[in-house]
Design an enzyme around this catalytic site. Structure first.
Site, PDB file in Angstrom:
ATOM      1  N   HIS A  22       0.819  -1.215   0.000  1.00  0.00           N
ATOM      2  CA  HIS A  22       0.000   0.000   0.000  1.00  0.00           C
ATOM      3  C   HIS A  22       0.854   1.266   0.000  1.00  0.00           C
ATOM      4  O   HIS A  22       0.506   2.252  -0.643  1.00  0.00           O
ATOM      5  CB  HIS A  22      -0.948  -0.009   1.196  1.00  0.00           C
ATOM      6  CG  HIS A  22      -1.959  -1.102   1.130  1.00  0.00           C
ATOM      7  ND1 HIS A  22      -2.388  -1.784   2.243  1.00  0.00           N
ATOM      8  CD2 HIS A  22      -2.615  -1.646   0.082  1.00  0.00           C
ATOM      9  CE1 HIS A  22      -3.271  -2.694   1.886  1.00  0.00           C
ATOM     10  NE2 HIS A  22      -3.427  -2.632   0.572  1.00  0.00           N
ATOM     11  N   HIS A  28      -1.379  -5.480  -6.633  1.00  0.00           N
ATOM     12  CA  HIS A  28      -1.400  -6.700  -5.838  1.00  0.00           C
ATOM     13  C   HIS A  28      -2.764  -7.378  -5.898  1.00  0.00           C
ATOM     14  O   HIS A  28      -3.758  -6.771  -6.288  1.00  0.00           O
ATOM     15  CB  HIS A  28      -0.990  -6.411  -4.389  1.00  0.00           C
ATOM     16  CG  HIS A  28      -1.877  -5.425  -3.693  1.00  0.00           C
ATOM     17  ND1 HIS A  28      -1.738  -4.067  -3.845  1.00  0.00           N
ATOM     18  CD2 HIS A  28      -2.911  -5.604  -2.843  1.00  0.00           C
ATOM     19  CE1 HIS A  28      -2.644  -3.447  -3.105  1.00  0.00           C
ATOM     20  NE2 HIS A  28      -3.378  -4.366  -2.495  1.00  0.00           N
ATOM     21  N   CYS A  62     -13.606  -7.549   2.312  1.00  0.00           N
ATOM     22  CA  CYS A  62     -12.584  -7.157   1.341  1.00  0.00           C
ATOM     23  C   CYS A  62     -11.230  -7.403   1.991  1.00  0.00           C
ATOM     24  O   CYS A  62     -11.009  -7.005   3.126  1.00  0.00           O
ATOM     25  CB  CYS A  62     -12.749  -5.694   0.938  1.00  0.00           C
ATOM     26  SG  CYS A  62     -13.254  -4.602   2.265  1.00  0.00           S
ATOM     27  N   GLU A 110      -5.284  -2.776  -6.912  1.00  0.00           N
ATOM     28  CA  GLU A 110      -5.675  -4.163  -6.730  1.00  0.00           C
ATOM     29  C   GLU A 110      -6.181  -4.830  -7.999  1.00  0.00           C
ATOM     30  O   GLU A 110      -6.899  -4.219  -8.792  1.00  0.00           O
ATOM     31  CB  GLU A 110      -6.758  -4.265  -5.653  1.00  0.00           C
ATOM     32  CG  GLU A 110      -6.267  -3.816  -4.301  1.00  0.00           C
ATOM     33  CD  GLU A 110      -7.236  -4.095  -3.183  1.00  0.00           C
ATOM     34  OE1 GLU A 110      -6.750  -4.325  -2.066  1.00  0.00           O
ATOM     35  OE2 GLU A 110      -8.462  -4.083  -3.398  1.00  0.00           O
TER      36      GLU A 110
END
EC number: 5.3.3.2
Length: 176
Positions: A22, A28, A62, A110
């Site tokens: 992050h 990722h 999530c 993401e």
């Protein structure tokens, strides 16, 4: 390899610490789950001590798969760990990619495997307070209207899912 997520560095998938992914805005892998009850979806408000987007509303679950974990296994694991939901095996719906600033110099970039499940009538939800401040069922169309009225109350990824990927996730466009 706990807390190591699959991230792409120089074109290769490598295990990277979640916070590092992050901080660097690395592309990722991620998993998002929507648990449905007819026209309603279960949403969660993230715990206030989460290191990003604390207190914001998000989809049911999530998360990031562990380095050696399949997306499907991750979805089942995190439903159990975050919400105490067991015996539910969400179906893979689609894969999307997004990039969003989540505050404090952190970026979510993401590649998300999206899962959806229909809740049985007797579904028991027991949120883990370290992960989840509260949960509620909300009609999908009402959720979309709420997000449009008060976007600052919702995570960037939930806003993106509803605005750009509703039909791919739910089979319908979530418009108010």
């Amino acid at each position: 390899m706990k807390d190591l997520v699959p991230a792409w560095i120089d074109g290769a998938l490598r295990p990277v610490g979640k916070l590092e992914a992050h901080q660097r805005g690395l592309r990722h892998k991620a998993v998002s789950v929507f648990v449905m009850r007819g026209p309603e979806t279960l949403i969660q408000r993230r715990a206030l001590d989460k290191y990003h987007t604390p207190g914001l509303w998000a989809n049911t679950c999530c998360t990031h798969p562990l380095w050696d974990e399949s997306p499907a296994d991750c979805a089942v694991r995190r439903l159990r760990e975050e919400l105490g939901i067991t015996g539910l095996y969400p179906a893979h719906r689609d894969r999307i990619e997004y990039r969003a600033d989540v505050g404090n110099g952190l970026i979510e970039h993401e590649v998300v495997d999206l899962f959806i499940a229909e809740a049985p009538a007797n579904l028991k939800v027991a949120p883990n307070p370290e992960e989840v401040a509260e949960v509620k069922w909300v009609d999908l169309y009402e959720l979309n209207a709420q997000v449009k009225r008060r976007p600052e109350r919702y995570t960037p990824w939930l806003r993106i899912y509803l605005a750009e990927h509703s039909e791919r996730i739910f089979g319908t466009v979530a418009t108010s």
